[in-house]
Design a protein around this motif. Structure first.
Motif, mmCIF file in Angstrom:
data_model
loop_
_atom_site.group_PDB
_atom_site.id
_atom_site.type_symbol
_atom_site.label_atom_id
_atom_site.label_comp_id
_atom_site.label_asym_id
_atom_site.label_seq_id
_atom_site.Cartn_x
_atom_site.Cartn_y
_atom_site.Cartn_z
ATOM 1 N N GLY A 193 0.814 -1.214 0.000
ATOM 2 C CA GLY A 193 0.000 0.000 0.000
ATOM 3 C C GLY A 193 0.845 1.260 0.000
ATOM 4 O O GLY A 193 0.524 2.244 -0.670
ATOM 5 N N LEU A 194 1.949 1.254 0.741
ATOM 6 C CA LEU A 194 2.856 2.409 0.736
ATOM 7 C C LEU A 194 3.523 2.579 -0.622
ATOM 8 O O LEU A 194 3.637 3.702 -1.129
ATOM 9 N N GLY A 195 3.993 1.473 -1.192
ATOM 10 C CA GLY A 195 4.698 1.559 -2.474
ATOM 11 C C GLY A 195 3.806 1.970 -3.617
ATOM 12 O O GLY A 195 4.249 2.646 -4.549
ATOM 13 N N SER A 196 2.547 1.604 -3.562
ATOM 14 C CA SER A 196 1.645 1.955 -4.649
ATOM 15 C C SER A 196 1.020 3.339 -4.470
ATOM 16 O O SER A 196 0.343 3.830 -5.373
ATOM 17 N N GLY A 197 1.215 3.951 -3.307
ATOM 18 C CA GLY A 197 0.675 5.284 -3.069
ATOM 19 C C GLY A 197 -0.720 5.266 -2.485
ATOM 20 O O GLY A 197 -1.325 6.317 -2.280
ATOM 21 N N LEU A 198 -1.268 4.110 -2.209
ATOM 22 C CA LEU A 198 -2.618 4.010 -1.673
ATOM 23 C C LEU A 198 -2.715 4.594 -0.272
ATOM 24 O O LEU A 198 -3.693 5.280 0.053
ATOM 25 N N ILE A 199 -1.719 4.386 0.565
ATOM 26 C CA ILE A 199 -1.750 4.871 1.939
ATOM 27 C C ILE A 199 -1.755 6.405 1.965
ATOM 28 O O ILE A 199 -2.495 7.031 2.715
ATOM 29 N N ARG A 200 -0.948 7.022 1.118
ATOM 30 C CA ARG A 200 -0.923 8.494 1.071
ATOM 31 C C ARG A 200 -2.264 9.049 0.633
ATOM 32 O O ARG A 200 -2.723 10.070 1.143
ATOM 33 N N ARG A 201 -2.903 8.395 -0.319
ATOM 34 C CA ARG A 201 -4.220 8.860 -0.772
ATOM 35 C C ARG A 201 -5.262 8.708 0.310
ATOM 36 O O ARG A 201 -6.150 9.548 0.466
#
Length: 70
Positions: free
Chosen positions: A58-66
């Motif tokens: 999730g962090l690597g794909s940018g999902l957590i930031r979103r």
């Protein structure tokens, strides 16, 4: 220096693989526990590894930031 996203994704997949391995060892009948001394502890740690790997993906794909609004 930023860590590339592919490194984070690769580490997440490796940790998930190790977690699935721990879960499969804990579920085999007749096998001794591996690291922690009991099958239930191995099962719990396998689930924790899978969740940690999903978090890294999730962090690597940018999902957590979103999700955090960033």
């Amino acid at each position: 220096m930023r860590i590339p996203a592919w490194v984070t994704l690769l580490m997440g997949v490796a940790i998930i693989g190790f977690g699935i391995f721990r879960i499969s060892l804990a579920r085999k009948p007749g096998k001794r526990p591996t690291y922690l001394g009991s099958k239930s502890a191995d099962l719990i740690m396998g689930v924790v590894h899978v969740l940690a790997g999903l978090f890294l993906i999730g962090l690597g794909s940018g999902l957590i930031r979103r999700l955090m609004g960033g």
